[in-house]
Write a protein that holds these residues in place. Structure first.
Motif, short mmCIF file in Angstrom:
data_model
loop_
_atom_site.label_atom_id
_atom_site.label_comp_id
_atom_site.label_asym_id
_atom_site.label_seq_id
_atom_site.Cartn_x
_atom_site.Cartn_y
_atom_site.Cartn_z
N CYS A 126 0.52 -1.31 0.39
CA CYS A 126 -0.59 0.64 0.25
C CYS A 126 0.84 1.73 0.08
CB CYS A 126 -0.76 0.38 0.97
SG CYS A 126 -2.85 -0.98 1.42
N GLU A 127 1.79 1.44 0.55
CA GLU A 127 3.12 2.18 0.60
C GLU A 127 3.84 3.33 -0.58
OE1 GLU A 127 4.98 2.71 5.16
OE2 GLU A 127 2.97 2.55 5.71
N MET A 128 3.88 1.28 -0.95
CA MET A 128 4.66 2.07 -1.97
C MET A 128 4.22 1.95 -3.53
SD MET A 128 6.91 -1.67 -2.25
CE MET A 128 7.86 -1.83 -3.74
N GLU A 129 2.71 1.47 -3.44
CA GLU A 129 1.72 1.94 -4.20
C GLU A 129 0.68 2.69 -3.88
OE1 GLU A 129 0.96 0.37 -7.13
OE2 GLU A 129 1.61 -0.64 -7.32
N GLN A 130 1.32 3.77 -2.75
CA GLN A 130 1.18 5.03 -2.47
C GLN A 130 -1.12 4.76 -2.87
OE1 GLN A 130 2.88 7.90 -4.89
NE2 GLN A 130 4.72 8.31 -3.36
N VAL A 131 -1.13 4.49 -2.22
CA VAL A 131 -3.11 3.89 -1.71
C VAL A 131 -3.04 5.09 -1.14
CG1 VAL A 131 -2.54 1.73 -3.04
CG2 VAL A 131 -3.18 2.41 -0.76
N ASP A 132 -4.63 5.51 -0.95
CA ASP A 132 -5.64 6.18 -0.54
C ASP A 132 -5.51 5.40 1.32
OD1 ASP A 132 -8.37 5.38 0.13
OD2 ASP A 132 -7.48 4.85 -2.44
N GLU A 133 -6.58 6.62 1.80
CA GLU A 133 -6.24 6.16 3.40
C GLU A 133 -6.94 4.81 3.63
OE1 GLU A 133 -6.58 9.18 6.73
OE2 GLU A 133 -5.37 9.93 5.81
N GLN A 134 -8.27 4.70 2.73
CA GLN A 134 -9.29 3.94 3.46
C GLN A 134 -8.82 2.49 2.99
OE1 GLN A 134 -12.02 3.71 4.23
NE2 GLN A 134 -13.82 3.12 3.80
N THR A 135 -8.05 2.79 1.45
CA THR A 135 -7.48 1.78 0.35
C THR A 135 -6.95 0.63 1.56
OG1 THR A 135 -8.15 2.75 -2.07
CG2 THR A 135 -6.64 0.51 -1.16
N GLN A 136 -5.33 1.34 1.96
CA GLN A 136 -5.05 0.92 2.70
C GLN A 136 -5.60 0.22 4.28
OE1 GLN A 136 -0.79 2.51 3.18
NE2 GLN A 136 -0.76 2.04 5.38
N LEU A 137 -6.31 0.95 4.85
CA LEU A 137 -7.46 0.23 5.95
C LEU A 137 -7.10 -0.49 5.96
CD1 LEU A 137 -8.43 1.12 9.05
CD2 LEU A 137 -9.99 2.22 7.99
N ILE A 138 -8.62 -0.74 4.69
CA ILE A 138 -9.65 -2.07 4.58
C ILE A 138 -8.31 -2.84 3.89
CG2 ILE A 138 -10.10 -3.21 2.13
CD1 ILE A 138 -12.30 -0.27 2.50
N ALA A 139 -7.43 -3.30 3.52
CA ALA A 139 -6.18 -4.31 2.91
C ALA A 139 -4.84 -4.56 4.10
CB ALA A 139 -4.84 -3.54 1.94
N GLU A 140 -5.23 -4.02 5.08
CA GLU A 140 -4.33 -3.95 6.26
C GLU A 140 -5.33 -4.96 7.47
OE1 GLU A 140 -1.33 -1.53 8.35
OE2 GLU A 140 -1.07 -0.30 6.63
N ILE A 141 -6.56 -4.61 7.39
CA ILE A 141 -7.06 -5.18 8.29
C ILE A 141 -7.06 -6.11 7.73
CG2 ILE A 141 -9.48 -5.51 9.15
CD1 ILE A 141 -9.95 -1.88 8.44
N SER A 142 -8.17 -6.14 6.11
CA SER A 142 -7.84 -7.83 5.98
C SER A 142 -6.55 -8.50 5.92
CB SER A 142 -8.25 -7.89 4.34
OG SER A 142 -9.18 -7.03 3.74
#
Length: 164
Positions: free
Chosen positions: A36-52
């Motif tokens: 997520c950080e390398m792709e510079q995604v938005d906060e919501q995308t990162q939150l969903i990915a990390e929770i998943s």
């Protein structure tokens, strides 16, 4: 304390006495965060990915209790309800919970990956599983070609497993 840290602690407690599963979800979540950080995604995308990343395999325990084993389809079937309860108790928003539960219910289904958090979770899980299962070079090349879509996931996977 952040909700993600609370979730991590809850998952460690959920899998108490099972360090292999605990280490697995922590590694998957870490790769979700890195991609997520390398792709510079938005906060919501990162939150969903990390929770998943933390909860993607939450259905294993229930499947093993109910059926005596926990293949991918049973993990998908059983995981969402357990995750929904935990995430609700921890105060995550309903739309986040809904998206995470969708990913859990499909994370062993690779033919219709339709969101970025879902793609990132699958890539992260494959990075960890290829290492943990000591996959063959041929299997890893196939996974790389069929599964990986993000530039960062491809770079990480290639560097770890395919670059000589």
């Amino acid at each position: 304390m952040s909700k993600l840290l609370n979730l991590c602690q809850n998952m460690i407690q959920y899998y108490s006495g099972d360090p292999k599963r605990i280490q697995h979800f922590i590694k998957v979540q870490s790769f979700c965060k890195i991609i997520c950080e390398m792709e510079q995604v938005d906060e919501q995308t990162q939150l969903i990915a990390e929770i998943s990343g933390y909860v993607h395999d939450i259905g294993i325990k229930v499947a093993e209790q109910k059926y005596g084993y926990s293949n991918g389809k049973l993990q998908e079937k059983e995981g969402s309800a357990v995750a929904e309860k935990m995430l609700t108790e921890l105060g995550f928003e309903n739309d986040v919970i809904e998206q995470v539960c969708y990913i859990i219910a499909h994370h062993h289904t690779y033919d219709n990956i339709d969101t970025l958090p879902y793609q990132i979770l699958v890539e992260s899980d494959f990075i960890v599983n290829c290492y943990e299962h000591n996959e063959t070079l041929e299997a890893m090349q196939s996974v790389y070609n069929k599964i990986f879509q993000t530039k960062s996931g491809k770079q990480l996977f290639y560097t770890m497993f395919l670059q000589k």
